[in-house]
Design an enzyme around this catalytic site. Structure first.
Site, PDB file in Angstrom:
ATOM      1  N   GLU A  47      43.485  29.421  46.487  1.00 48.33           N
ATOM      2  CA  GLU A  47      44.930  29.467  46.743  1.00 48.33           C
ATOM      3  C   GLU A  47      45.629  28.266  46.106  1.00 48.33           C
ATOM      4  O   GLU A  47      45.140  27.134  46.184  1.00 48.33           O
ATOM      5  CB  GLU A  47      45.170  29.467  48.256  1.00 48.33           C
ATOM      6  CG  GLU A  47      46.631  29.499  48.663  1.00 48.33           C
ATOM      7  CD  GLU A  47      46.812  29.670  50.172  1.00 48.33           C
ATOM      8  OE1 GLU A  47      47.969  29.709  50.612  1.00 48.33           O
ATOM      9  OE2 GLU A  47      45.798  29.763  50.893  1.00 48.33           O
TER      10      GLU A  47
ATOM     11  N   LYS B 269      52.697  35.937  47.877  1.00 44.48           N
ATOM     12  CA  LYS B 269      52.304  36.093  49.281  1.00 44.48           C
ATOM     13  C   LYS B 269      53.474  36.668  50.073  1.00 44.48           C
ATOM     14  O   LYS B 269      54.584  36.130  50.052  1.00 44.48           O
ATOM     15  CB  LYS B 269      51.877  34.742  49.843  1.00 44.48           C
ATOM     16  CG  LYS B 269      51.213  34.817  51.219  1.00 44.48           C
ATOM     17  CD  LYS B 269      50.664  33.451  51.616  1.00 44.48           C
ATOM     18  CE  LYS B 269      49.918  33.523  52.936  1.00 44.48           C
ATOM     19  NZ  LYS B 269      49.373  32.204  53.337  1.00 44.48           N
TER      20      LYS B 269
ATOM     21  N   CYS C 111      44.837  33.958  51.630  1.00 45.70           N
ATOM     22  CA  CYS C 111      44.634  33.303  52.917  1.00 45.70           C
ATOM     23  C   CYS C 111      44.943  34.250  54.083  1.00 45.70           C
ATOM     24  O   CYS C 111      44.419  35.350  54.153  1.00 45.70           O
ATOM     25  CB  CYS C 111      45.474  32.032  52.950  1.00 45.70           C
ATOM     26  SG  CYS C 111      45.101  30.895  54.305  1.00 45.70           S
TER      27      CYS C 111
END
Length: 317
Positions: free
Chosen positions: A44, A126, A160
């Protein structure tokens, strides 16, 4: 049956240094190519590193370092990713690179999908930044919820705790994803909650491999002393996080571990040789993109329209 070599980049970048982090990514892509890797997944926000301070310090103390993070984030429009694309093309490696993407005055926690000829195939932002991340990153939209066609197969990814969004996972599963790139940081060295972190991530990733009938590449960074030095310089002494951590692995559609887990502060490319036809060993039992989905009862609606702040009609010429 074709065999493909897929890999996780287990590495820590150089926090708040876009150029150095991109150079490291290019070096790892070159190394991956020399090892016969066809797809390399990075952690990430590998560029310019994960901003651990957002979870450790009061929001009011973070404005200055957030300005620096904005400046070091990746501006695709100005060519920041060109060296990575060139490295991927030279090595013949498909890449999923975690970046903090800058778009004007907003940044996004994102994954850049790059093909083995060096073309940028798409960017996933995201959808919902997690917890304190909302202070820093904007929300992505459905236009970036992509499964990219690569020579290695149909490749998707999430970031994540985005893996906690079950409908986001199902959107990729229903789009017949074959290989999933999971980009994570490490929180294993946090003083208060690090003890269960690796176990939590492993459970999520193996479950995703099983329920999605896909191969999963888990790529995590580790925390270096350079990360700690930057945070201390910007925000003062801290004792909530220490150096170390990191856990990268590759899982089969059955949930079996194919490579790793590789843990700790040793940089490595973790790879496994896979056959996509192995996916069907799981799908004949329960195809969650097909005969096990029961669409007449349960349906998923995805809005793939890009979010726009300005919609114009009738502009005078």
């Amino acid at each position: 049956m074709a065999v493909h070599r897929i890999a996780a980049a287990h590495a820590a970048s150089i926090l708040l240094d876009k150029a150095a982090s991109i150079a490291l990514a290019c070096d790892m892509i070159e190394e991956a190519g020399s090892k016969g890797v066809e797809l390399l997944c990075f952690p990430e926000t590998f560029v310019p590193g994960f901003p651990y301070w957002i979870n450790l310090y009061p929001p009011g103390n973070q404005h200055g370092v957030h300005l620096k993070y904005l400046a070091q984030s990746v501006d695709i429009a100005t060519g920041d990713l060109d060296p990575v694309c060139a490295a991927a093309g030279k090595a013949g490696v498909s890449v999923v690179l975690g970046i903090s993407e800058r778009d004007g005055g907003t940044i996004y926690n994102a994954q850049a999908f790059i093909g083995p000829e060096g073309a940028l195939l798409g960017v996933h932002r995201k959808l919902q930044p997690t917890f304190a991340e909302r202070m820093l990153w904007g929300q992505g939209d459905g236009a970036g919820l992509i499964v990219a066609e690569m020579p290695v197969g149909r490749v998707g990814g999430l970031i994540c705790y985005e893996h906690m969004m079950n409908l986001a996972r199902q959107a990729l599963i229903s789009d017949r994803m074959q290989i999933h790139c999971a980009s994570w940081p490490t929180f294993a060295t946090l003083a208060k909650r690090g003890g269960t972190y690796d176990e939590t991530v492993e459970i999520l990733m193996r479950s995703h491999a099983i329920t999605g009938q896909c191969f999963v590449i888990l790529a995590e960074n580790f925390v270096t002393q350079q990360y700690l030095d930057v945070m201390e310089e910007e925000l003062g002494p801290q004792a909530e996080i220490t150096a170390g951590g990191g856990c990268s692995a590759i899982y089969a559609p059955s949930g079996a571990v194919l490579a790793g887990p590789h843990k700790g502060a040793t940089q490595a490319i973790i790879h496994a040789d896979v056959e996509l036809d192995d996916i069907y060993r799981s799908k004949v039992l329960a195809d969650t993109a097909g005969h096990s989905s029961r669409p007449e009862i349960l349906q998923l609606q995805v809005n793939r329209s890009p979010a726009q702040t300005l919609v114009e009609t009738g502009r005078a010429k």
